[in-house]
Design an enzyme around this catalytic site. Structure first.
Site, PDB file in Angstrom:
ATOM      1  N   LEU A   1      20.824  43.273 -10.492  1.00 49.93           N
ATOM      2  CA  LEU A   1      20.670  44.135  -9.475  1.00 49.93           C
ATOM      3  C   LEU A   1      20.237  45.646  -9.418  1.00 49.93           C
ATOM      4  CD1 LEU A   1      23.719  44.447  -9.291  1.00 49.93           C
ATOM      5  CD2 LEU A   1      22.791  42.441  -8.119  1.00 49.93           C
TER       6      LEU A   1
ATOM      7  N   GLU B   1      19.083  48.661  -7.113  1.00 45.79           N
ATOM      8  CA  GLU B   1      19.579  50.496  -5.819  1.00 45.79           C
ATOM      9  C   GLU B   1      19.699  48.913  -4.117  1.00 45.79           C
ATOM     10  OE1 GLU B   1      21.793  53.072  -4.144  1.00 45.79           O
ATOM     11  OE2 GLU B   1      20.904  52.622  -6.788  1.00 45.79           O
TER      12      GLU B   1
ATOM     13  N   HIS C   1      19.807  46.222  -3.977  1.00 42.41           N
ATOM     14  CA  HIS C   1      21.181  45.204  -4.369  1.00 42.41           C
ATOM     15  C   HIS C   1      22.620  46.357  -4.053  1.00 42.41           C
ATOM     16  CE1 HIS C   1      19.064  42.600  -6.973  1.00 42.41           C
ATOM     17  NE2 HIS C   1      19.307  41.813  -5.702  1.00 42.41           N
TER      18      HIS C   1
ATOM     19  N   GLN D   1      15.290  27.343  -4.734  1.00 36.98           N
ATOM     20  CA  GLN D   1      14.087  27.814  -3.957  1.00 36.98           C
ATOM     21  C   GLN D   1      13.239  28.368  -4.686  1.00 36.98           C
ATOM     22  OE1 GLN D   1      17.531  30.888  -3.654  1.00 36.98           O
ATOM     23  NE2 GLN D   1      15.798  32.647  -3.563  1.00 36.98           N
TER      24      GLN D   1
ATOM     25  N   LYS E   1      14.074  43.781   2.695  1.00 42.27           N
ATOM     26  CA  LYS E   1      12.586  43.231   2.084  1.00 42.27           C
ATOM     27  C   LYS E   1      12.239  42.051   2.663  1.00 42.27           C
ATOM     28  CE  LYS E   1      11.629  42.925  -2.024  1.00 42.27           C
ATOM     29  NZ  LYS E   1      11.058  41.988  -2.452  1.00 42.27           N
TER      30      LYS E   1
ATOM     31  N   VAL F   1      15.207  49.219   0.377  1.00 42.17           N
ATOM     32  CA  VAL F   1      15.499  50.896  -1.038  1.00 42.17           C
ATOM     33  C   VAL F   1      13.860  50.506  -1.502  1.00 42.17           C
ATOM     34  CG1 VAL F   1      16.214  51.963  -2.924  1.00 42.17           C
ATOM     35  CG2 VAL F   1      17.625  50.783  -1.124  1.00 42.17           C
TER      36      VAL F   1
ATOM     37  N   MET G   1      11.980  48.084  -4.026  1.00 42.22           N
ATOM     38  CA  MET G   1      12.790  47.471  -4.538  1.00 42.22           C
ATOM     39  C   MET G   1      12.581  46.562  -4.819  1.00 42.22           C
ATOM     40  SD  MET G   1      15.269  50.143  -6.737  1.00 42.22           S
ATOM     41  CE  MET G   1      15.376  52.346  -6.087  1.00 42.22           C
ATOM     42  N   SER G   2      12.880  45.124  -5.841  1.00 39.98           N
ATOM     43  CA  SER G   2      12.831  44.197  -6.347  1.00 39.98           C
ATOM     44  C   SER G   2      12.726  43.618  -7.811  1.00 39.98           C
ATOM     45  CB  SER G   2      11.227  43.130  -6.048  1.00 39.98           C
ATOM     46  OG  SER G   2      11.359  42.658  -6.855  1.00 39.98           O
TER      47      SER G   2
HETATM   48  O1  PAF Z   1      17.617  37.225  -1.860  1.00 36.54           O
HETATM   49  C1  PAF Z   1      17.966  36.113  -2.541  1.00 36.54           C
HETATM   50  O2  PAF Z   1      18.168  37.209  -3.501  1.00 36.54           O
HETATM   51  C2  PAF Z   1      18.220  35.255  -2.791  1.00 36.54           C
HETATM   52  O3  PAF Z   1      16.871  34.364  -1.786  1.00 36.54           O
HETATM   53  C3  PAF Z   1      19.607  34.661  -2.389  1.00 36.54           C
HETATM   54  C4  PAF Z   1      19.803  34.754  -0.598  1.00 36.54           C
HETATM   55  C5  PAF Z   1      20.477  35.294  -3.549  1.00 36.54           C
HETATM   56  C6  PAF Z   1      20.189  33.007  -1.980  1.00 36.54           C
HETATM   57  O4  PAF Z   1      19.883  32.653  -3.555  1.00 36.54           O
END
Ligand code: PAF
Length: 282
Positions: free
Chosen positions: A33, A35, A37, A61, A149, A176, A184-185
């Site tokens: 996590l 900022e 989130h 994904q 984002k 953010v 932020m990522s």
């Molecule tokens: O944005 C994300 O972190 C992911 O794509 C999500 C929405 C939690 C799905 O895994």
């Protein structure tokens, strides 16, 4: 704060919460996590009686050549951070809980998933839509919060919720940024210090594009060129795409008008970063 690892445990708790007539705000995450989130969780805290987050690095994904194995994970750190913003429950399942052997269903939003990030990541949004549908069915939130984002993700999820009549309100929280503009990522952790420095060009490029629009430029191609030329000043930054599209349909536009999304993705070393700005253009 409670941590549930299984669907059965979580459903039991949700039944109690719903029986008490409480509204549920939900923030799905892949953990590590930041900022961005936490700002969604704070908003969820204000707007709901009970806040649940999920921490699940969703394998479906990721493309086969991507960073599933190395994606940053630190549950203990995440628990502390979530607690600090008033989250009441974390759903942190193992992959087998969400994808039992022989599962046969995937959820796909066509068209919207094929452009922008969908070109380089053809299976990505199927994985996102499948897991988000599962999480919505398990958690049954009143409101769900996503970061702007991932602008394409927000548009796709809104479409999916509408098409599948999922009873949840989708809310997007603003991007953010670090003090120097970097969005932020969780993947920023991968950047070496010179790569992080180079990554600042993304927000600089979006900022000069915004300034050009503010001074009257309306040609989409020219806006894309302004961004491409700015990014070219950092040879270590390799463009995946720079695209000016409708902020509603994600379709390419030639003239800027109405809700416009300027989105980009780049590679810096092995790290793929995205950023965007959404504008209302008169
Ligand atoms: O944005 C994300 O972190 C992911 O794509 C999500 C929405 C939690 C799905 O895994």
């Amino acid at each position: 704060m409670q941590i549930c690892k299984t669907i059965a445990e979580l459903k039991k708790k949700i039944k109690e919460i719903k029986n008490e007539g409480k509204t549920v705000g939900f923030v799905p995450t892949m953990g590590y996590l930041h900022e961005g989130h936490l700002s969604l969780m704070r908003q969820a805290r204000k707007e709901n009686d009970f806040v649940i987050i999920s921490i699940f690095v969703n394998p479906t994904q990721f493309e086969p050549n991507e960073d599933l194995a190395t994606y940053p994970r630190d549950l203990q750190r995440d628990v502390e951070l979530a607690k600090s913003v008033g989250v009441e429950l974390i759903f942190a399942p193992e992959a087998e809980e969400i994808y039992p052997e022989n599962y046969k269903t995937i959820v796909e939003v066509i068209d919207l998933s094929q452009s922008l990030c969908g070109v380089t990541r053809p299976g990505h949004f199927k994985g996102v839509c499948t897991v988000v549908t599962k999480l919505f069915n398990i958690v049954q939130p009143d409101r769900a919060y996503f970061g702007q984002k991932d602008a394409q993700q927000v548009i796709i999820i809104r479409q999916m919720v509408k098409d599948l009549h999922i009873p949840v309100e989708v809310i997007a929280g603003p991007i953010v940024r670090e003090a120097d503009g970097l969005a932020m990522s969780s993947r920023n952790k991968y950047l070496k210090s010179e790569e992080r420095q180079a990554a600042l060009v993304l927000f600089k490029a979006l900022t000069i594009a915004r300034e050009a629009i503010q001074t009257g430029e309306r040609r989409a191609e020219l806006i894309e060129q302004i961004i491409i030329q700015m990014i070219a000043k950092e040879p270590s930054v390799i463009i995946d795409y720079v695209s000016v599209v409708s902020g509603v349909t994600l379709e390419k536009i030639s003239h800027l008008e109405g809700q416009v999304l300027i989105a980009l993705a780049v590679f810096i070393g092995k790290t793929r970063l995205i950023d965007n700005i959404m504008l209302e253009v008169a």
